[in-house]
Each structure stands twice: as C-alpha cells, then as structure tokens.
Design a protein around this motif. Structure first.
Motif, PDB file in Angstrom:
ATOM      1  N   ALA A  19      31.789  15.190  18.787  1.00  0.00           N
ATOM      2  CA  ALA A  19      31.347  15.858  20.011  1.00  0.00           C
ATOM      3  C   ALA A  19      31.849  17.321  20.111  1.00  0.00           C
ATOM      4  O   ALA A  19      33.103  17.434  19.800  1.00  0.00           O
ATOM      5  CB  ALA A  19      31.758  15.415  21.307  1.00  0.00           C
ATOM      6  N   TYR A  20      30.925  18.291  20.273  1.00  0.00           N
ATOM      7  CA  TYR A  20      31.213  19.578  20.307  1.00  0.00           C
ATOM      8  C   TYR A  20      30.877  20.393  21.647  1.00  0.00           C
ATOM      9  O   TYR A  20      29.966  19.796  22.295  1.00  0.00           O
ATOM     10  CB  TYR A  20      30.795  20.531  19.228  1.00  0.00           C
ATOM     11  CG  TYR A  20      29.328  20.376  19.336  1.00  0.00           C
ATOM     12  CD1 TYR A  20      28.388  21.491  19.780  1.00  0.00           C
ATOM     13  CD2 TYR A  20      28.538  19.411  18.700  1.00  0.00           C
ATOM     14  CE1 TYR A  20      27.107  21.382  19.714  1.00  0.00           C
ATOM     15  CE2 TYR A  20      27.010  19.439  18.557  1.00  0.00           C
ATOM     16  CZ  TYR A  20      26.639  20.506  19.116  1.00  0.00           C
ATOM     17  OH  TYR A  20      25.055  20.487  19.106  1.00  0.00           O
ATOM     18  N   ASN A  21      31.690  21.358  22.003  1.00  0.00           N
ATOM     19  CA  ASN A  21      31.072  22.108  23.327  1.00  0.00           C
ATOM     20  C   ASN A  21      29.787  22.851  22.862  1.00  0.00           C
ATOM     21  O   ASN A  21      29.604  23.729  21.955  1.00  0.00           O
ATOM     22  CB  ASN A  21      32.080  23.296  23.608  1.00  0.00           C
ATOM     23  CG  ASN A  21      31.922  23.931  24.816  1.00  0.00           C
ATOM     24  OD1 ASN A  21      30.919  24.421  24.972  1.00  0.00           O
ATOM     25  ND2 ASN A  21      32.753  24.101  25.833  1.00  0.00           N
ATOM     26  N   ARG A  22      28.766  22.362  23.567  1.00  0.00           N
ATOM     27  CA  ARG A  22      27.542  22.861  23.370  1.00  0.00           C
ATOM     28  C   ARG A  22      27.217  24.292  23.585  1.00  0.00           C
ATOM     29  O   ARG A  22      26.406  25.045  22.865  1.00  0.00           O
ATOM     30  CB  ARG A  22      26.388  21.984  24.308  1.00  0.00           C
ATOM     31  CG  ARG A  22      26.416  22.451  25.654  1.00  0.00           C
ATOM     32  CD  ARG A  22      25.075  21.505  26.560  1.00  0.00           C
ATOM     33  NE  ARG A  22      25.409  20.082  26.190  1.00  0.00           N
ATOM     34  CZ  ARG A  22      24.699  19.373  27.213  1.00  0.00           C
ATOM     35  NH1 ARG A  22      23.858  19.922  28.281  1.00  0.00           N
ATOM     36  NH2 ARG A  22      25.027  18.038  27.365  1.00  0.00           N
ATOM     37  N   PRO A  27      34.217  21.988  17.769  1.00  0.00           N
ATOM     38  CA  PRO A  27      34.376  20.285  17.986  1.00  0.00           C
ATOM     39  C   PRO A  27      35.583  20.131  18.863  1.00  0.00           C
ATOM     40  O   PRO A  27      36.839  20.675  18.844  1.00  0.00           O
ATOM     41  CB  PRO A  27      34.729  20.354  16.408  1.00  0.00           C
ATOM     42  CG  PRO A  27      35.246  21.172  15.932  1.00  0.00           C
ATOM     43  CD  PRO A  27      34.588  22.559  16.641  1.00  0.00           C
ATOM     44  N   VAL A  28      35.263  19.114  19.918  1.00  0.00           N
ATOM     45  CA  VAL A  28      36.326  18.685  20.730  1.00  0.00           C
ATOM     46  C   VAL A  28      36.945  17.186  20.560  1.00  0.00           C
ATOM     47  O   VAL A  28      37.849  16.961  20.911  1.00  0.00           O
ATOM     48  CB  VAL A  28      36.021  19.039  22.012  1.00  0.00           C
ATOM     49  CG1 VAL A  28      35.809  20.607  22.308  1.00  0.00           C
ATOM     50  CG2 VAL A  28      34.780  18.475  22.237  1.00  0.00           C
ATOM     51  N   ALA A  47      37.164  17.952  14.311  1.00  0.00           N
ATOM     52  CA  ALA A  47      37.752  17.694  15.682  1.00  0.00           C
ATOM     53  C   ALA A  47      39.211  17.458  15.421  1.00  0.00           C
ATOM     54  O   ALA A  47      40.220  17.412  16.235  1.00  0.00           O
ATOM     55  CB  ALA A  47      37.002  16.879  16.499  1.00  0.00           C
ATOM     56  N   ILE A  48      39.139  15.923  14.461  1.00  0.00           N
ATOM     57  CA  ILE A  48      40.401  15.341  14.314  1.00  0.00           C
ATOM     58  C   ILE A  48      41.544  16.439  13.780  1.00  0.00           C
ATOM     59  O   ILE A  48      42.706  16.316  13.921  1.00  0.00           O
ATOM     60  CB  ILE A  48      40.149  14.216  13.553  1.00  0.00           C
ATOM     61  CG1 ILE A  48      39.444  13.350  14.184  1.00  0.00           C
ATOM     62  CG2 ILE A  48      41.694  13.267  13.158  1.00  0.00           C
ATOM     63  CD1 ILE A  48      38.978  11.959  13.285  1.00  0.00           C
ATOM     64  N   TYR A  76      29.144  24.404  15.656  1.00  0.00           N
ATOM     65  CA  TYR A  76      28.115  23.479  15.285  1.00  0.00           C
ATOM     66  C   TYR A  76      27.011  23.285  16.327  1.00  0.00           C
ATOM     67  O   TYR A  76      26.218  22.471  16.326  1.00  0.00           O
ATOM     68  CB  TYR A  76      28.839  22.082  15.452  1.00  0.00           C
ATOM     69  CG  TYR A  76      29.885  21.749  14.514  1.00  0.00           C
ATOM     70  CD1 TYR A  76      29.562  21.082  13.254  1.00  0.00           C
ATOM     71  CD2 TYR A  76      31.327  22.231  14.819  1.00  0.00           C
ATOM     72  CE1 TYR A  76      30.498  21.117  12.359  1.00  0.00           C
ATOM     73  CE2 TYR A  76      32.194  21.946  13.734  1.00  0.00           C
ATOM     74  CZ  TYR A  76      31.974  21.539  12.713  1.00  0.00           C
ATOM     75  OH  TYR A  76      32.830  21.395  11.281  1.00  0.00           O
ATOM     76  N   ASN A  77      26.697  24.610  16.600  1.00  0.00           N
ATOM     77  CA  ASN A  77      25.660  24.975  17.664  1.00  0.00           C
ATOM     78  C   ASN A  77      24.629  25.984  17.425  1.00  0.00           C
ATOM     79  O   ASN A  77      23.869  26.364  18.090  1.00  0.00           O
ATOM     80  CB  ASN A  77      26.282  25.168  19.209  1.00  0.00           C
ATOM     81  CG  ASN A  77      26.829  26.434  19.421  1.00  0.00           C
ATOM     82  OD1 ASN A  77      27.357  26.948  18.145  1.00  0.00           O
ATOM     83  ND2 ASN A  77      26.924  27.195  20.550  1.00  0.00           N
TER      84      ASN A  77
END
Length: 382
Positions: free
Chosen positions: A192-195, A200-201, A309-310, A341-342
């Motif tokens: 999941a990433y901040n749109r 990546p979070v 993210a990891i 990633y957006n």
C-alpha cells in the motif's frame, strides 16, 4: 481488522490459492495462458500468466474493497482479469456473490474439471477471521495504525516470478542462503502506498512455498510485513546486521556485463544471482544480500511496492538508480531519489506505464547503498 491485518489476511488466502493451483499437475497444465500485446513483459521471450495470477488478484481486490470501501478503484495489479480458455473464449475472471456462482464462472475456464472449479471457489470465498490472520503473530495482532484508508492505494503482484511458479522446480539448492530459482522464488506481494505522494507505507511479502512438511509433503508458507508511515517504523523482522565491506549484491542473470564487472571488485567474490524481483528484494530484507541492483527498467510498480515498504520499515529503501547516479554526478549530497508508485510513465502504454525506468537499488544499510553507487558511477551509459 486494520488495513495491515487485512493485507496479511489477503496474502494468506492468496498463498492458499497458489498452492492449490500447483497441487494437481494435470489441472495446472490447463491453467497457463500466454500473455500478448501490451501486457507482455518485454524482457522475456515468453511471458505467461496463469489462472492463479488472475484469480488471486481478483480475490485480493474483492476482499480489500469489501473491507475498506474507500480503497475501491485504488487497488491495482499486474494482470488483466481476462483469461482465454481452452475453447478460445475470453472469460472475465471475478469473485461472484456466492461460491456456486464463482464455481460456475471458473468452470467456463476449467471445463471439464468441475471438481477443481468448486475447490477453487471454496478457497476464494473462505472467510479470514481476525483470529486466523496471525496465529502466534502477537506483533501483528497488536498493530494499531491511524492511517486513513482513503489516503492509500494498493499494488498487487499476485505471483511474482510467474515463470518459476510455472516451471515448478522444487530441488534448487540455495547458494549462501539464496535460491537461484525454483518455487521458493514465487511470492505474493501486496503493498500500500500514499496515493497522493506515491510513497510506500505498508508491505506484505508472502512465501507460499517456503518449505515442505516432511510428513504430509504439502507446502507450507510464511509471511513478512512492514510499516513505514510518518514516524512509525514497525516490522515483523529485525534489521539485518551491518555486514563488513564489501557488500554482497544480488543480480538478475540478465544483468549486463558492464554492471557485473563494476560490482565485482567491491563485492568480494562476485555477485549472487536469483530469479524474481520480489525475491531478490526479500534477500536484502532477510540479510542474505546487502543490495539488489537492476540497471534496466524491467521491474514494475507491483514488483517493488510491498518490499520497498518493508525495506523502509527496516531503515533502508529502494532508490531510482538512474536518478541517484545523475544526482551524484551533479554533486547533490542529499538523499537519493526513491521509487514512487503513483506516477505512470508519460507516453508509455500497457504494463510499461508502470515500469521502474532507469533501474533500482534496494538496500537496508546506507553504507551499502553508497558502496554500490560509487562502483556504478563509473559505468558508461548508466
């Protein structure tokens, strides 16, 4: 259930389906369809998708969208949901309202394997209760995050290293702990990433084929997760210890000779090789390698988001190689640019819209990143 726990639950269901699809070899032969057109990864002479890929992706989309309506329309994956069956008909694979309806849809792909369609449909509709997500994983069960789901978007790689999954090699011996190929390389990646920022979070890596049970001979899996949101850094793993120089680097066998040569002298007895971008990033996360280097734009957002993210949760990251080298040559001493990633690639089509153009370096310890960038700064054309 929180977003992180839901990602882990989705990855566990995905891993179950991946194992189920490999369990019956005659059935598995029915599940392979060749990719074509814009969906094809240009790096491989043949690039395949399987029903497992498509089904897993649609299950993750369905389950996460149902749990968090704010994510609907913001859950993306590698695969089209269209699958061509043995009669040449195109079937849009999706999760239907009931197991019976899903089984009926899957029968249109799998006919005459009716029992297999019903088995897959049962796996698709299996409920994952909060207590089932992390038996024994007290750390995950205790994670409470104030991340608004409406700020997030998701990238799914339903089966990373699909070619290794299809070939199904089970007896590939590790070299210094790193599997050069085989089923161990096939992973489920959900990130999941901040749109808004593209950062990546949340990341989950699931290894469906981690080990075989010596009694039942069935495959068993394991998963890893990480959180890098604001000032929060949480991970199911501890950071690997800082290995003394020179750093150990893992590469693709398709990597160019110039890069291999540049990384040879500063990397001890030479680089290691493995299949699958996700697996090579996992090798860095686990401390089996100190950096993963790729000089080509042959990975994509769905390959890198979850492991990135990891890595951030462990104090590392994944930098855009071309941008990092350009900044270095221009004397910029700030942090090198990380992948985001957006942002689709302008002017590109199909899968290439989400290629990580210019390559990448994945790392945990900044000292290893510095050593790699110093070695690659002298390579012409990078």
């Amino acid at each position: 259930m929180g977003v992180l726990q839901a990602l882990v639950g989705a990855s566990e269901k995905a891993a179950d389906i991946a194992r189920l699809c490999r369990r019956e070899e005659p059935l598995f032969q029915l599940l392979v369809a060749e990719k074509s057109g814009a969906d094809r990864n240009r790096r491989f002479p043949q690039d395949f998708k399987t029903l497992a890929d498509v089904l897993i992706q649609e299950v993750v989309k369905h389950d996460l969208g149902k749990e968090f309506p704010e994510l609907q329309g913001h859950i993306h994956g590698e695969e089209s949901n269209e699958f061509r069956n043995g009669q040449g008909e195109t079937v849009a694979v999706r999760v239907c309202a009931t197991p019976g309806d899903t089984a009926a849809l899957l029968r249109s792909v799998l006919e005459p394997e009716r029992a297999a369609a019903e088995l897959l449909a049962a796996a698709v509709h299996r409920d994952v209760a909060p207590g089932d997500v992390a038996p024994g994983d007290a750390a995950l069960a205790g994670v409470e995050l104030s991340i608004p789901p409406g700020d997030l978007a998701v990238w799914i790689d339903p089966i990373d290293a699909t070619n290794e999954y299809i070939s199904g090699r089970e007896d590939v011996a590790p070299i210094d702990g790193i599997a050069p190929g085989g089923l161990r390389s096939a992973l489920v990646l959900i990130g999941a990433y901040n749109r808004h920022t593209g950062c990546p979070v949340l990341g989950v890596i699931n290894e469906p084929f981690f080990r075989r049970d010596p009694l039942t001979r069935r495959w068993q899996g394991r998963y890893h997760w990480g959180v890098a949101y604001g000032d929060t850094r949480l991970c199911s793993l501890s950071p690997p210890p800082l290995r003394p120089a020179p750093p150990r680097v893992v590469l693709s066998r398709a990597e160019g000779e110039a890069v291999r040569a540049a990384l040879g002298p500063p990397c001890g007895n030479g680089p290691r090789f493995a299949a699958g971008a996700g697996y090579k990033m996992l090798c860095v996360i686990l401390g089996l390698a100190d950096a993963y280097v790729l000089s080509e734009g042959s990975t994509f957002a769905w390959d890198a988001c979850a492991p990135h993210a990891i890595l951030r949760a462990l104090g590392g990251g994944t930098v855009a190689l071309a941008g990092a080298l350009r900044a270095r040559r221009e004397g910029d001493t700030g942090p090198p640019p990380e992948l985001v990633y957006n942002c689709p690639v302008e002017g590109a089509a199909g899968a290439e819209r989400w290629a990580n153009r210019g390559g990448l370096v994945a790392y945990v310890h900044p000292q290893h990143l510095e050593a790699v960038l110093a070695a690659l700064a002298t390579v012409p054309g990078l």
